[in-house]
Design a protein around this motif. Structure first.
Motif, PDB file in Angstrom:
ATOM      1  N   GLU A 123       0.836  -1.206   0.000  1.00 26.05           N
ATOM      2  CA  GLU A 123       0.000   0.000   0.000  1.00 26.05           C
ATOM      3  C   GLU A 123       0.871   1.256   0.000  1.00 26.05           C
ATOM      4  O   GLU A 123       0.580   2.229  -0.704  1.00 26.05           O
ATOM      5  CB  GLU A 123      -0.925   0.008   1.219  1.00 26.05           C
ATOM      6  N   TYR A 124       1.936   1.249   0.792  1.00 32.52           N
ATOM      7  CA  TYR A 124       2.817   2.416   0.874  1.00 32.52           C
ATOM      8  C   TYR A 124       3.404   2.764  -0.491  1.00 32.52           C
ATOM      9  O   TYR A 124       3.507   3.945  -0.864  1.00 32.52           O
ATOM     10  CB  TYR A 124       3.935   2.148   1.874  1.00 32.52           C
ATOM     11  N   ARG A 125       3.782   1.752  -1.246  1.00 33.24           N
ATOM     12  CA  ARG A 125       4.376   1.999  -2.560  1.00 33.24           C
ATOM     13  C   ARG A 125       3.380   2.671  -3.505  1.00 33.24           C
ATOM     14  O   ARG A 125       3.780   3.420  -4.401  1.00 33.24           O
ATOM     15  CB  ARG A 125       4.872   0.686  -3.155  1.00 33.24           C
ATOM     16  N   GLU A 126       2.089   2.408  -3.295  1.00 34.75           N
ATOM     17  CA  GLU A 126       1.062   3.006  -4.159  1.00 34.75           C
ATOM     18  C   GLU A 126       0.673   4.405  -3.704  1.00 34.75           C
ATOM     19  O   GLU A 126       0.451   5.289  -4.527  1.00 34.75           O
ATOM     20  CB  GLU A 126      -0.187   2.112  -4.177  1.00 34.75           C
ATOM     21  N   SER A 127       0.557   4.599  -2.373  1.00 38.64           N
ATOM     22  CA  SER A 127      -0.093   5.832  -1.899  1.00 38.64           C
ATOM     23  C   SER A 127       0.621   6.534  -0.751  1.00 38.64           C
ATOM     24  O   SER A 127       0.132   7.544  -0.253  1.00 38.64           O
ATOM     25  CB  SER A 127      -1.523   5.503  -1.457  1.00 38.64           C
ATOM     26  N   ARG A 128       1.756   5.989  -0.301  1.00 40.57           N
ATOM     27  CA  ARG A 128       2.464   6.523   0.870  1.00 40.57           C
ATOM     28  C   ARG A 128       1.607   6.466   2.129  1.00 40.57           C
ATOM     29  O   ARG A 128       1.761   7.255   3.043  1.00 40.57           O
ATOM     30  CB  ARG A 128       2.955   7.962   0.617  1.00 40.57           C
ATOM     31  N   THR A 129       0.707   5.495   2.165  1.00 42.35           N
ATOM     32  CA  THR A 129      -0.134   5.278   3.346  1.00 42.35           C
ATOM     33  C   THR A 129      -0.131   3.796   3.705  1.00 42.35           C
ATOM     34  O   THR A 129       0.212   2.942   2.878  1.00 42.35           O
ATOM     35  CB  THR A 129      -1.593   5.707   3.105  1.00 42.35           C
ATOM     36  N   GLY A 132      -4.614   3.779   5.277  1.00 41.48           N
ATOM     37  CA  GLY A 132      -5.051   5.168   5.235  1.00 41.48           C
ATOM     38  C   GLY A 132      -4.220   6.120   6.067  1.00 41.48           C
ATOM     39  O   GLY A 132      -4.434   7.338   6.014  1.00 41.48           O
ATOM     40  N   ALA A 134      -1.026   8.260   6.752  1.00 35.33           N
ATOM     41  CA  ALA A 134       0.055   8.827   5.952  1.00 35.33           C
ATOM     42  C   ALA A 134       1.403   8.555   6.601  1.00 35.33           C
ATOM     43  O   ALA A 134       1.568   8.684   7.821  1.00 35.33           O
ATOM     44  CB  ALA A 134      -0.158  10.325   5.790  1.00 35.33           C
ATOM     45  N   GLU A 137       7.939  10.092   3.143  1.00 39.89           N
ATOM     46  CA  GLU A 137       8.612   9.605   1.943  1.00 39.89           C
ATOM     47  C   GLU A 137       9.901   8.881   2.327  1.00 39.89           C
ATOM     48  O   GLU A 137      10.455   9.076   3.415  1.00 39.89           O
ATOM     49  CB  GLU A 137       8.954  10.795   1.029  1.00 39.89           C
ATOM     50  N   SER A 166      -9.766   0.582   7.597  1.00 39.09           N
ATOM     51  CA  SER A 166      -9.386   1.820   8.266  1.00 39.09           C
ATOM     52  C   SER A 166      -9.852   1.812   9.721  1.00 39.09           C
ATOM     53  O   SER A 166     -10.753   1.064  10.103  1.00 39.09           O
ATOM     54  CB  SER A 166     -10.007   3.022   7.545  1.00 39.09           C
TER      55      SER A 166
END
Length: 299
Positions: A123-129, A132, A134, A137, A166
């Motif tokens: 998930e982090y690689r897609e949205s930095r989350t 949900g 944050a 970087e 979430s």
């Protein structure tokens, strides 16, 4: 299609009613209304319960859970009443059986993460989350997070996969007060366990807990901080930027997805039996995790 390659028939014991056969544990109710939880030597991978067992695995999980319950007693009550075998139970249940309080279970997997890996990394690689939340970087596979995070998941049936949800969804399902309790207790237990593991040369990357209510009290249930429910990494080899060696069933996963098994994970065919060397290597990892954490030789 996934689930059991060969679903075992429940053992019948006078005075016990069989309730459920899970991936690893068999659940019964005794005549007093308490739960009897028996940890088998079954092992699962890729949402399949495999046809090959890992000797002593259920005893390792049970003994390690009991050790952790003792370390956490001041933070969270637990569901264990007794380790005595019910009358008439088979001898093989010794060391793998817990008599537990019957709780009103919360339908949420309470996951704590201190490091980035697994589904959180994806998930982090897609949205930095992650779930949900944050994150900064520049994190990579194996990075320590700025602080532990609560990333709950749904409880899946055998053969299905837990899904991250979430915090807001948890609050919607169980209420804001219970959701806040779950988050606070999950992170407190994780922090205690992380520090204990670190003293013993192990990184506790993430773990999942289950809780239930005993009246109005939130109680720690099921297994806790085992190689089945946690990612344990050797601290001496921890190095962000790639997948870490782990005290779990990685030998099983690697063999199943390697050329020797002949199994296509994307097919609907069940996985094959494990070879002896994979069984032995996996058993050794479970025992090594137990010995490093508890400081006690396995016997």
């Amino acid at each position: 299609m996934s689930g059991f390659v060969e679903k075992p028939e429940p053992i019948q014991v006078p005075g016990l009613v069989h309730l459920h056969t899970g991936k690893v544990r068999d659940l019964y109710r005794d005549e007093a209304g308490d739960l009897v939880m028996v940890a088998s030597d079954r092992i699962s991978a890729y949402d399949w319960v495999l046809p090959t067992e890992i000797p002593d695995k259920g005893r390792v999980l049970t003994r390690l859970s009991l050790w952790w319950f003792d370390q956490l007693r001041d933070l969270a009550p637990n569901h264990v009443i007794s380790t005595e075998l019910p009358e008439g139970a088979p001898a093989d249940w010794a060391g793998r059986t817990l008599v537990c309080k019957s709780l009103d279970m919360v339908p949420v997997e309470c996951v704590a993460r201190g490091y980035l890996t697994g589904s959180g990394l994806a998930e982090y690689r897609e949205s930095r989350t992650v779930c949900g939340l944050a994150l900064p970087e520049g994190l990579v596979d194996g990075s320590e997070l700025p602080g532990p995070i609560f990333t709950p998941a749904t409880k899946a049936e055998v053969g299905e996969h837990d899904e991250n949800v979430s915090y807001e969804e948890v609050a919607r399902q169980v209420g804001a007060e219970t959701a806040a309790q779950l988050r606070q207790l999950t992170l407190a237990v994780y922090a205690r366990a992380r520090d204990i593991a670190r003293e013993r040369g192990i990184v506790l990357a993430d773990t999942k807990f289950e809780f239930g209510f005993d009246g109005g009290t939130l109680v720690l249930a099921d297994e806790v901080l085992t190689p089945d429910s946690s990612r344990f990494w050797p601290a001496e080899t921890w190095e962000p930027g790639h997948a870490q060696p782990s005290y779990d069933k990685q030998f099983v996963r690697d063999w199943l997805t390697g050329p020797e098994s002949g199994w296509d994970r994307k097919s609907e065919q069940p996985p094959p039996a494990l070879p002896g060397q994979v069984v032995e290597a996996t058993r050794a990892k479970y025992i090594e995790a137990y010995e490093r954490l508890t400081g006690t030789r396995w016997s």
